[in-house]
Scaffold this motif. Structure first.
Motif, PDB file in Angstrom:
ATOM      1  N   LYS A 157     -33.180  24.869  -7.964  1.00 30.28           N
ATOM      2  CA  LYS A 157     -32.528  25.989  -8.635  1.00 30.28           C
ATOM      3  C   LYS A 157     -31.969  25.601 -10.000  1.00 30.28           C
ATOM      4  O   LYS A 157     -31.473  26.454 -10.731  1.00 30.28           O
ATOM      5  CB  LYS A 157     -31.404  26.537  -7.764  1.00 30.28           C
ATOM      6  N   VAL A 158     -32.022  24.299 -10.324  1.00 34.56           N
ATOM      7  CA  VAL A 158     -31.432  23.799 -11.558  1.00 34.56           C
ATOM      8  C   VAL A 158     -32.519  23.584 -12.605  1.00 34.56           C
ATOM      9  O   VAL A 158     -33.604  23.080 -12.293  1.00 34.56           O
ATOM     10  CB  VAL A 158     -30.675  22.480 -11.300  1.00 34.56           C
ATOM     11  N   GLU A 159     -32.217  23.958 -13.840  1.00 37.45           N
ATOM     12  CA  GLU A 159     -33.148  23.702 -14.933  1.00 37.45           C
ATOM     13  C   GLU A 159     -32.978  22.240 -15.359  1.00 37.45           C
ATOM     14  O   GLU A 159     -31.975  21.871 -15.972  1.00 37.45           O
ATOM     15  CB  GLU A 159     -32.860  24.629 -16.105  1.00 37.45           C
ATOM     16  N   LEU A 160     -33.945  21.405 -15.020  1.00 39.48           N
ATOM     17  CA  LEU A 160     -33.847  19.973 -15.241  1.00 39.48           C
ATOM     18  C   LEU A 160     -34.401  19.590 -16.612  1.00 39.48           C
ATOM     19  O   LEU A 160     -35.457  20.072 -17.026  1.00 39.48           O
ATOM     20  CB  LEU A 160     -34.609  19.220 -14.148  1.00 39.48           C
ATOM     21  N   SER A 161     -33.673  18.720 -17.292  1.00 40.25           N
ATOM     22  CA  SER A 161     -34.129  18.217 -18.586  1.00 40.25           C
ATOM     23  C   SER A 161     -35.136  17.093 -18.378  1.00 40.25           C
ATOM     24  O   SER A 161     -35.355  16.633 -17.251  1.00 40.25           O
ATOM     25  CB  SER A 161     -32.929  17.692 -19.377  1.00 40.25           C
ATOM     26  N   SER A 162     -35.739  16.635 -19.461  1.00 43.12           N
ATOM     27  CA  SER A 162     -36.680  15.511 -19.357  1.00 43.12           C
ATOM     28  C   SER A 162     -35.948  14.268 -18.857  1.00 43.12           C
ATOM     29  O   SER A 162     -36.516  13.470 -18.094  1.00 43.12           O
ATOM     30  CB  SER A 162     -37.333  15.238 -20.709  1.00 43.12           C
ATOM     31  N   LEU A 163     -34.699  14.089 -19.270  1.00 40.90           N
ATOM     32  CA  LEU A 163     -33.911  12.954 -18.769  1.00 40.90           C
ATOM     33  C   LEU A 163     -33.663  13.103 -17.282  1.00 40.90           C
ATOM     34  O   LEU A 163     -33.773  12.115 -16.532  1.00 40.90           O
ATOM     35  CB  LEU A 163     -32.575  12.870 -19.514  1.00 40.90           C
ATOM     36  N   ASP A 164     -33.353  14.301 -16.830  1.00 42.44           N
ATOM     37  CA  ASP A 164     -33.139  14.533 -15.401  1.00 42.44           C
ATOM     38  C   ASP A 164     -34.385  14.160 -14.600  1.00 42.44           C
ATOM     39  O   ASP A 164     -34.296  13.528 -13.533  1.00 42.44           O
ATOM     40  CB  ASP A 164     -32.790  15.998 -15.140  1.00 42.44           C
ATOM     41  N   GLN A 165     -35.551  14.549 -15.110  1.00 43.28           N
ATOM     42  CA  GLN A 165     -36.803  14.226 -14.425  1.00 43.28           C
ATOM     43  C   GLN A 165     -36.991  12.726 -14.333  1.00 43.28           C
ATOM     44  O   GLN A 165     -37.402  12.191 -13.294  1.00 43.28           O
ATOM     45  CB  GLN A 165     -37.984  14.872 -15.175  1.00 43.28           C
ATOM     46  N   LYS A 166     -36.670  12.030 -15.406  1.00 43.09           N
ATOM     47  CA  LYS A 166     -36.792  10.572 -15.418  1.00 43.09           C
ATOM     48  C   LYS A 166     -35.812   9.947 -14.436  1.00 43.09           C
ATOM     49  O   LYS A 166     -36.174   9.019 -13.686  1.00 43.09           O
ATOM     50  CB  LYS A 166     -36.529  10.044 -16.828  1.00 43.09           C
ATOM     51  N   LEU A 167     -34.596  10.456 -14.402  1.00 45.77           N
ATOM     52  CA  LEU A 167     -33.590   9.919 -13.485  1.00 45.77           C
ATOM     53  C   LEU A 167     -33.984  10.165 -12.032  1.00 45.77           C
ATOM     54  O   LEU A 167     -33.779   9.306 -11.173  1.00 45.77           O
ATOM     55  CB  LEU A 167     -32.227  10.553 -13.782  1.00 45.77           C
ATOM     56  N   LEU A 168     -34.551  11.333 -11.756  1.00 47.38           N
ATOM     57  CA  LEU A 168     -35.010  11.617 -10.393  1.00 47.38           C
ATOM     58  C   LEU A 168     -36.117  10.664  -9.966  1.00 47.38           C
ATOM     59  O   LEU A 168     -36.164  10.223  -8.809  1.00 47.38           O
ATOM     60  CB  LEU A 168     -35.487  13.068 -10.299  1.00 47.38           C
ATOM     61  N   GLN A 169     -36.996  10.337 -10.899  1.00 46.39           N
ATOM     62  CA  GLN A 169     -38.056   9.367 -10.592  1.00 46.39           C
ATOM     63  C   GLN A 169     -37.447   8.005 -10.261  1.00 46.39           C
ATOM     64  O   GLN A 169     -37.889   7.325  -9.324  1.00 46.39           O
ATOM     65  CB  GLN A 169     -39.021   9.261 -11.765  1.00 46.39           C
ATOM     66  N   GLU A 170     -36.452   7.611 -11.038  1.00 44.40           N
ATOM     67  CA  GLU A 170     -35.775   6.339 -10.771  1.00 44.40           C
ATOM     68  C   GLU A 170     -35.121   6.350  -9.394  1.00 44.40           C
ATOM     69  O   GLU A 170     -35.210   5.369  -8.639  1.00 44.40           O
ATOM     70  CB  GLU A 170     -34.702   6.090 -11.834  1.00 44.40           C
ATOM     71  N   ILE A 171     -34.449   7.449  -9.064  1.00 45.69           N
ATOM     72  CA  ILE A 171     -33.757   7.568  -7.775  1.00 45.69           C
ATOM     73  C   ILE A 171     -34.744   7.470  -6.620  1.00 45.69           C
ATOM     74  O   ILE A 171     -34.532   6.728  -5.655  1.00 45.69           O
ATOM     75  CB  ILE A 171     -32.993   8.908  -7.705  1.00 45.69           C
ATOM     76  N   LYS A 172     -35.849   8.197  -6.726  1.00 43.01           N
ATOM     77  CA  LYS A 172     -36.842   8.192  -5.650  1.00 43.01           C
ATOM     78  C   LYS A 172     -37.500   6.821  -5.518  1.00 43.01           C
ATOM     79  O   LYS A 172     -37.792   6.373  -4.397  1.00 43.01           O
ATOM     80  CB  LYS A 172     -37.889   9.278  -5.906  1.00 43.01           C
ATOM     81  N   ALA A 173     -37.711   6.143  -6.648  1.00 40.61           N
ATOM     82  CA  ALA A 173     -38.285   4.805  -6.607  1.00 40.61           C
ATOM     83  C   ALA A 173     -37.328   3.837  -5.914  1.00 40.61           C
ATOM     84  O   ALA A 173     -37.742   2.977  -5.119  1.00 40.61           O
ATOM     85  CB  ALA A 173     -38.615   4.337  -8.016  1.00 40.61           C
ATOM     86  N   GLU A 174     -36.042   3.973  -6.204  1.00 38.03           N
ATOM     87  CA  GLU A 174     -35.033   3.109  -5.588  1.00 38.03           C
ATOM     88  C   GLU A 174     -34.938   3.361  -4.090  1.00 38.03           C
ATOM     89  O   GLU A 174     -34.755   2.442  -3.300  1.00 38.03           O
ATOM     90  CB  GLU A 174     -33.666   3.344  -6.242  1.00 38.03           C
ATOM     91  N   GLN A 175     -35.090   4.619  -3.702  1.00 42.49           N
ATOM     92  CA  GLN A 175     -34.990   4.974  -2.275  1.00 42.49           C
ATOM     93  C   GLN A 175     -36.181   4.469  -1.470  1.00 42.49           C
ATOM     94  O   GLN A 175     -36.041   4.131  -0.293  1.00 42.49           O
ATOM     95  CB  GLN A 175     -34.869   6.496  -2.142  1.00 42.49           C
ATOM     96  N   THR A 176     -37.344   4.418  -2.115  1.00 40.04           N
ATOM     97  CA  THR A 176     -38.551   3.969  -1.416  1.00 40.04           C
ATOM     98  C   THR A 176     -38.835   2.484  -1.634  1.00 40.04           C
ATOM     99  O   THR A 176     -39.780   1.936  -1.066  1.00 40.04           O
ATOM    100  CB  THR A 176     -39.761   4.785  -1.879  1.00 40.04           C
ATOM    101  N   GLY A 177     -38.018   1.879  -2.506  1.00 38.39           N
ATOM    102  CA  GLY A 177     -38.233   0.459  -2.794  1.00 38.39           C
ATOM    103  C   GLY A 177     -39.359   0.222  -3.747  1.00 38.39           C
ATOM    104  O   GLY A 177     -39.832  -0.911  -3.911  1.00 38.39           O
ATOM    105  N   GLY A 178     -39.798   1.311  -4.438  1.00 40.90           N
ATOM    106  CA  GLY A 178     -40.908   1.177  -5.376  1.00 40.90           C
ATOM    107  C   GLY A 178     -40.485   0.753  -6.751  1.00 40.90           C
ATOM    108  O   GLY A 178     -39.307   0.626  -7.064  1.00 40.90           O
TER     109      GLY A 178
END
Length: 248
Positions: free
Chosen positions: A227-248
């Motif tokens: 529901k949130v309008e995500l910025s390009s930085l937000d998208q990058k941060l989400l990728q970092e978070i998901k990578a950290e959660q999966t150990g990637g």
């Protein structure tokens, strides 16, 4: 802002409205809160405000006349051209931060608290602009929901929180949960405050806080992310978070 609450139990509001931020906001003139009892607008000697439901059934239903008169009275007292009348009702629209911000734009709010088995539906049809619910459950009356709405809306009014931008960092204000907060001592029971918060680098701190906000939302309320309008930085941060959660 003027907030009028129509309630059969005005004494319930003395504690919540008489302390902390709400008290300071009233003392400074940022908001005015008035509680009006519909019993004062009955014309019979027993001040009856409820009656048996047509069609049968258990419990009692709040009569329309006292509520109509009470609302008319506070409208005249407020003398506002920008007024919103709301019924606190479990069948109403779900209350959230966006609705709190919207309601903060009115000069006067009138919150009607139902009680007993309900309220004559002509009040909902012909008096109120909308019905609001604070959750999918039933309470004894609308008093507690009215307190919740009053508190949440008041926080949106500039100056109520002290700093003009204070509310912008609350959870849900921008659609996300709030980032973690820390204070002294720097170390407690062996648990350290994140080093970035001690760095003095405001850009790094802002990035860390945004990432932690996204992380908390993703973990605890993933439904909000879409529901949130995500910025390009937000998208990058989400990728970092998901990578950290999966150990990637």
């Amino acid at each position: 802002m003027r907030i009028d609450i129509i309630s059969l139990f005005p004494e319930m509001f003395a504690g919540p409205l008489g302390h902390s931020i709400l008290k300071r906001a009233q003392d400074s003139g940022l908001i005015s809160v008035y509680v009006t009892n519909p019993r004062d607008f009955t014309y019979d000697k027993h001040h009856i405000v409820d009656d048996y439901p047509f069609g049968g059934g258990s419990g009692m239903v709040m009569k329309p006349e006292p509520v109509f008169r009470a609302v008319e009275s506070v409208i005249n007292a407020g003398n506002s051209l920008n007024c919103r009348i709301i019924l606190m009702c479990p069948g109403g629209q779900a209350f959230d931060q966006a609705k709190a911000r919207e309601l903060a734009g009115y000069e006067q709010l009138i919150l009607i608290c139902g009680h007993y088995e309900g309220i004559d539906d002509r009040i909902r049809q012909y008096v109120v602009h909308e019905a609001i619910s604070i959750g999918d459950y039933v309470l004894t009356g609308g008093e507690l929901p009215a307190m919740v709405v009053t508190d949440a809306v008041a926080r949106m009014i500039p100056g109520v929180l002290g700093a003009d931008d204070g509310a912008q960092y609350d959870s849900f204000y921008n659609g996300l949960l709030e980032y973690p907060q820390y204070t002294r001592p720097r170390e407690f029971n062996g648990w350290e405050v994140p080093e970035v918060l001690l760095s003095g680098d405001h850009a790094k701190i802002a990035r860390w806080r945004r990432k932690e906000s996204l992380k908390a939302t993703l973990e605890r309320r993933p439904d909000l992310i879409s529901k949130v309008e995500l910025s390009s930085l937000d998208q990058k941060l989400l990728q970092e978070i998901k990578a950290e959660q999966t150990g990637g």
